[in-house]
Design a protein around this motif. Sequence first.
Motif, PDB file in Angstrom:
ATOM      1  N   ASP A 100       3.015 -20.223  -6.179  1.00  0.00           N
ATOM      2  CA  ASP A 100       3.679 -21.259  -6.990  1.00  0.00           C
ATOM      3  C   ASP A 100       2.650 -22.045  -7.804  1.00  0.00           C
ATOM      4  N   GLU A 103       1.363 -19.955 -10.779  1.00  0.00           N
ATOM      5  CA  GLU A 103       2.331 -19.847 -11.872  1.00  0.00           C
ATOM      6  C   GLU A 103       2.445 -21.161 -12.654  1.00  0.00           C
ATOM      7  N   ASN A 104       2.319 -22.271 -11.941  1.00  0.00           N
ATOM      8  CA  ASN A 104       2.408 -23.574 -12.618  1.00  0.00           C
ATOM      9  C   ASN A 104       1.158 -23.876 -13.445  1.00  0.00           C
ATOM     10  N   ARG A 105       0.008 -23.463 -12.940  1.00  0.00           N
ATOM     11  CA  ARG A 105      -1.250 -23.769 -13.640  1.00  0.00           C
ATOM     12  C   ARG A 105      -1.532 -22.818 -14.790  1.00  0.00           C
ATOM     13  N   PRO A 107       0.805 -20.542 -16.647  1.00  0.00           N
ATOM     14  CA  PRO A 107       2.064 -19.884 -17.037  1.00  0.00           C
ATOM     15  C   PRO A 107       1.827 -18.802 -18.090  1.00  0.00           C
ATOM     16  N   ALA A 108       2.569 -17.682 -17.951  1.00  0.00           N
ATOM     17  CA  ALA A 108       2.513 -16.552 -18.894  1.00  0.00           C
ATOM     18  C   ALA A 108       1.193 -15.785 -18.827  1.00  0.00           C
ATOM     19  N   SER A 109       0.311 -16.124 -17.886  1.00  0.00           N
ATOM     20  CA  SER A 109      -0.965 -15.404 -17.740  1.00  0.00           C
ATOM     21  C   SER A 109      -0.762 -14.160 -16.884  1.00  0.00           C
ATOM     22  N   ALA A 112      -0.221 -15.199 -13.333  1.00  0.00           N
ATOM     23  CA  ALA A 112       1.145 -15.641 -13.057  1.00  0.00           C
ATOM     24  C   ALA A 112       2.085 -14.447 -12.911  1.00  0.00           C
ATOM     25  N   LYS A 113       1.848 -13.407 -13.702  1.00  0.00           N
ATOM     26  CA  LYS A 113       2.693 -12.206 -13.610  1.00  0.00           C
ATOM     27  C   LYS A 113       2.482 -11.506 -12.268  1.00  0.00           C
ATOM     28  N   CYS A 116       4.272 -13.588  -9.571  1.00  0.00           N
ATOM     29  CA  CYS A 116       5.715 -13.353  -9.571  1.00  0.00           C
ATOM     30  C   CYS A 116       6.034 -12.020  -8.895  1.00  0.00           C
TER      31      CYS A 116
END
Length: 215
Positions: A100, A103-105, A107-109, A112-113, A116
């Motif tokens: 989490d 993904e918050n720090r 995003p879209a990197s 983060a993928k 997820c």
Amino acid sequence: TAAGPRSYTTLRDEAVKLFNSLQQLESEQDPVPLMQGVLQTCLDLPPLVDEIYCQLVKQTTEPPAPGGQGDLHYWQLLTCMSCTFLPSPPVLRFLRFHLDRTENRFPASEMAKYACFIREALGKTKGRECVPSLEEILVLMQRQEMICTVHCPGAPACSVAISSHTTAEEVARELVSRLGLSQSPNLFALYEQSRRREQPVGSATLLADVLTRFE
């Protein structure tokens, strides 16, 4: 690698060896065999699973170069771990917090993928008989599915996309639908064939484990 039996020393010594392997992973040009070796050790020595999860969380927290090759190698091994082993509940909570936070720090990197993908995998993983094959590791590094070819009597071979969590029953059901046999009163199953034998694949068996045995 996963080929052949392995001999081990004490858990402490093996933990040190795994730590050294993780350090080597950061700069490894071809990380796949090293990843498979780490996974095999964890399969053979389950008490080390939590240790490796914790080490990977540590390595992917505040890395020197977020999203760099070394950082992504750690995320890729974490991805393979998540499709092979479930950590203990306390470590699982720690890991989910880390996902989490990432993904918050970022995003879209790429990180983060991977986070997820790992979260979704952890919801499906129940444990493996075999570690991922070299092919499976390669596709997991890309967050993709494998293509499994199934030969059907009286019909052309069928290619089926599978994940690390796909069971033989799920593939058989898909093939029955594709071949228009849904109304047939017959029962259908997958068979595993090698030079020495042919045997049915249990309905709950993961196809990824079967492919590893072939490798």
